[in-house]
Scaffold this motif. Structure first.
Motif, mmCIF file in Angstrom:
data_model
loop_
_atom_site.group_PDB
_atom_site.id
_atom_site.type_symbol
_atom_site.label_atom_id
_atom_site.label_comp_id
_atom_site.label_asym_id
_atom_site.label_seq_id
_atom_site.Cartn_x
_atom_site.Cartn_y
_atom_site.Cartn_z
ATOM 1 N N UNK A 173 0.826 -1.199 0.000
ATOM 2 C CA UNK A 173 0.000 0.000 0.000
ATOM 3 C C UNK A 173 0.864 1.254 0.000
ATOM 4 N N UNK A 174 2.141 1.054 0.337
ATOM 5 C CA UNK A 174 3.107 2.153 0.299
ATOM 6 C C UNK A 174 4.351 1.658 -0.432
ATOM 7 N N UNK A 175 4.846 2.463 -1.365
ATOM 8 C CA UNK A 175 6.035 2.082 -2.115
ATOM 9 C C UNK A 175 7.134 3.115 -1.918
ATOM 10 N N UNK A 176 8.347 2.628 -1.904
ATOM 11 C CA UNK A 176 9.517 3.491 -1.691
ATOM 12 C C UNK A 176 9.540 4.632 -2.702
ATOM 13 N N UNK A 177 9.775 5.848 -2.221
ATOM 14 C CA UNK A 177 9.842 7.017 -3.075
ATOM 15 C C UNK A 177 8.496 7.684 -3.312
ATOM 16 N N UNK A 178 7.439 7.060 -2.870
ATOM 17 C CA UNK A 178 6.091 7.575 -3.094
ATOM 18 C C UNK A 178 5.745 8.653 -2.064
ATOM 19 N N UNK A 179 5.021 9.676 -2.531
ATOM 20 C CA UNK A 179 4.516 10.693 -1.615
ATOM 21 C C UNK A 179 3.335 10.118 -0.843
ATOM 22 N N UNK A 180 3.371 10.259 0.478
ATOM 23 C CA UNK A 180 2.334 9.678 1.324
ATOM 24 C C UNK A 180 1.800 10.742 2.268
ATOM 25 N N UNK A 181 0.680 10.435 2.882
ATOM 26 C CA UNK A 181 0.108 11.284 3.920
ATOM 27 C C UNK A 181 0.505 10.741 5.281
ATOM 28 N N UNK A 182 1.182 11.567 6.068
ATOM 29 C CA UNK A 182 1.572 11.167 7.416
ATOM 30 C C UNK A 182 0.486 11.611 8.383
ATOM 31 N N UNK A 183 0.059 10.703 9.246
ATOM 32 C CA UNK A 183 -0.984 10.999 10.223
ATOM 33 C C UNK A 183 -0.394 10.820 11.612
ATOM 34 N N UNK A 184 -0.500 11.888 12.413
ATOM 35 C CA UNK A 184 -0.012 11.829 13.790
ATOM 36 C C UNK A 184 -1.181 12.053 14.731
ATOM 37 N N UNK A 185 -1.458 11.058 15.567
ATOM 38 C CA UNK A 185 -2.545 11.157 16.541
ATOM 39 C C UNK A 185 -1.954 11.366 17.927
ATOM 40 N N UNK A 186 -2.296 12.503 18.539
ATOM 41 C CA UNK A 186 -1.770 12.794 19.861
ATOM 42 C C UNK A 186 -2.736 13.680 20.629
ATOM 43 N N UNK A 196 7.465 11.317 2.479
ATOM 44 C CA UNK A 196 7.943 10.459 1.393
ATOM 45 C C UNK A 196 8.358 9.123 1.986
ATOM 46 N N UNK A 197 7.872 8.061 1.391
ATOM 47 C CA UNK A 197 8.198 6.719 1.876
ATOM 48 C C UNK A 197 9.636 6.370 1.518
ATOM 49 N N UNK A 198 10.370 5.858 2.495
ATOM 50 C CA UNK A 198 11.745 5.428 2.274
ATOM 51 C C UNK A 198 11.860 3.914 2.167
ATOM 52 N N UNK A 199 10.713 3.216 2.316
ATOM 53 C CA UNK A 199 10.689 1.759 2.165
ATOM 54 C C UNK A 199 9.295 1.330 1.751
ATOM 55 N N UNK A 200 9.202 0.131 1.205
ATOM 56 C CA UNK A 200 7.897 -0.424 0.834
ATOM 57 C C UNK A 200 7.178 -0.914 2.083
ATOM 58 N N UNK A 201 5.845 -0.979 2.009
ATOM 59 C CA UNK A 201 5.103 -1.494 3.148
ATOM 60 C C UNK A 201 3.754 -2.044 2.762
ATOM 61 N N UNK A 202 3.375 -3.157 3.396
ATOM 62 C CA UNK A 202 2.039 -3.712 3.275
ATOM 63 C C UNK A 202 1.189 -3.182 4.421
ATOM 64 N N UNK A 203 -0.098 -3.482 4.403
ATOM 65 C CA UNK A 203 -0.988 -2.992 5.450
ATOM 66 C C UNK A 203 -0.494 -3.444 6.820
#
Length: 233
Positions: A173-186, A196-203
């Motif tokens: 769902x996330x691929x290296x180099x892809x622009x992503x939305x960062x969500x911070x809950x606090x 920007x994703x620096x590594x690939x990732x599955x759910x």
């Protein structure tokens, strides 16, 4: 222990000549009892399936049990289409018998509608449902095509192939180099920012991302497509 044949463990009541015909345990009743017990441990049958018990060798004749014959399934591993049932008589004479029970007939399975290139993300157009004899089904076969939708082919798949878990992997769902939305809950607040994703990732897999505003590299969890939740240490 093989499931292909019934195995008698105690032979004290086996010899046909030693048991009067009126005192012989009914083999048909034993097979029915084994099927009833198997139904408690195997998936429900469809209208195109049935249980097949045994066969119990016809030369085996058991003395009629003076108590109710007790069925059970041992702790040994069993597959989703077969199981080994133990029938035990604790009367006189005591005996016990292992009877294999399996599901026969056909089952609905997900099949590749055409040749699929390795690395492709499957859609509903890549799949169809067919009925196949259960003896032909590979381990981990998929009985619901929706399970395969959105997953990635781990290798090329020929058209008409019955799909199994071994052929598919969860999609990134996330691929290296892809622009992503960062969500911070606090503190009850949710803050979103670009990264920007620096590594690939599955759910639900950990990934490294860079905050495009601050340049800081942090770790997060891929929650959905192009969305990463920041982890606070």
């Amino acid at each position: 222990m093989r499931l292909g044949a019934a195995l008698l463990l105690t032979a004290s009541a086996v010899a046909a000549h030693a048991v009067p015909a009126a005192a012989v345990q009914d083999i048909g009743q034993l097979e029915t009892l084994a099927k009833t017990e198997a139904a408690l441990h195997l998936p429900p049958l469809t209208e195109k399936q049935r249980f097949l018990a045994g066969p119990i060798p016809p030369h085996i004749q058991l003395a009629r049990c003076t108590d109710a014959v007790k069925p059970s399934v041992g702790p040994s591993p069993h597959m989703n289409d077969r199981v080994l049932v133990e029938l035990r008589c604790q009367g006189a004479p005591a005996w016990h018998l292992y009877v294999p029970v399996r599901i026969v007939g056909t089952a609905s399975v997900a099949v590749a509608a055409h040749a699929i290139v390795g690395g492709s993300v499957l859609t509903s157009n890549d799949l169809r449902v067919e009925q196949h004899d259960m003896t032909e089904l590979p381990p981990g076969y998929l009985d619901d095509p929706s399970i395969a939708v959105g997953r990635t082919a781990a290798r090329p798949i020929s058209g008409g192939t019955i799909l199994s878990n071994q052929q598919l992997v969860a999609s990134k769902v996330v691929q290296r180099g892809q622009t992503v939305t960062l969500v911070a809950n606090t503190e009850g607040m949710s803050v979103r920012m670009a990264g920007r994703a620096l590594s690939d990732g599955m759910v639900n897999q950990r990934v490294r991302v860079q905050n495009l505003s601050s340049g800081k590299v942090v770790e997060g969890i891929a929650r959905s497509e192009q969305v990463v939740e920041i982890i606070f240490q």
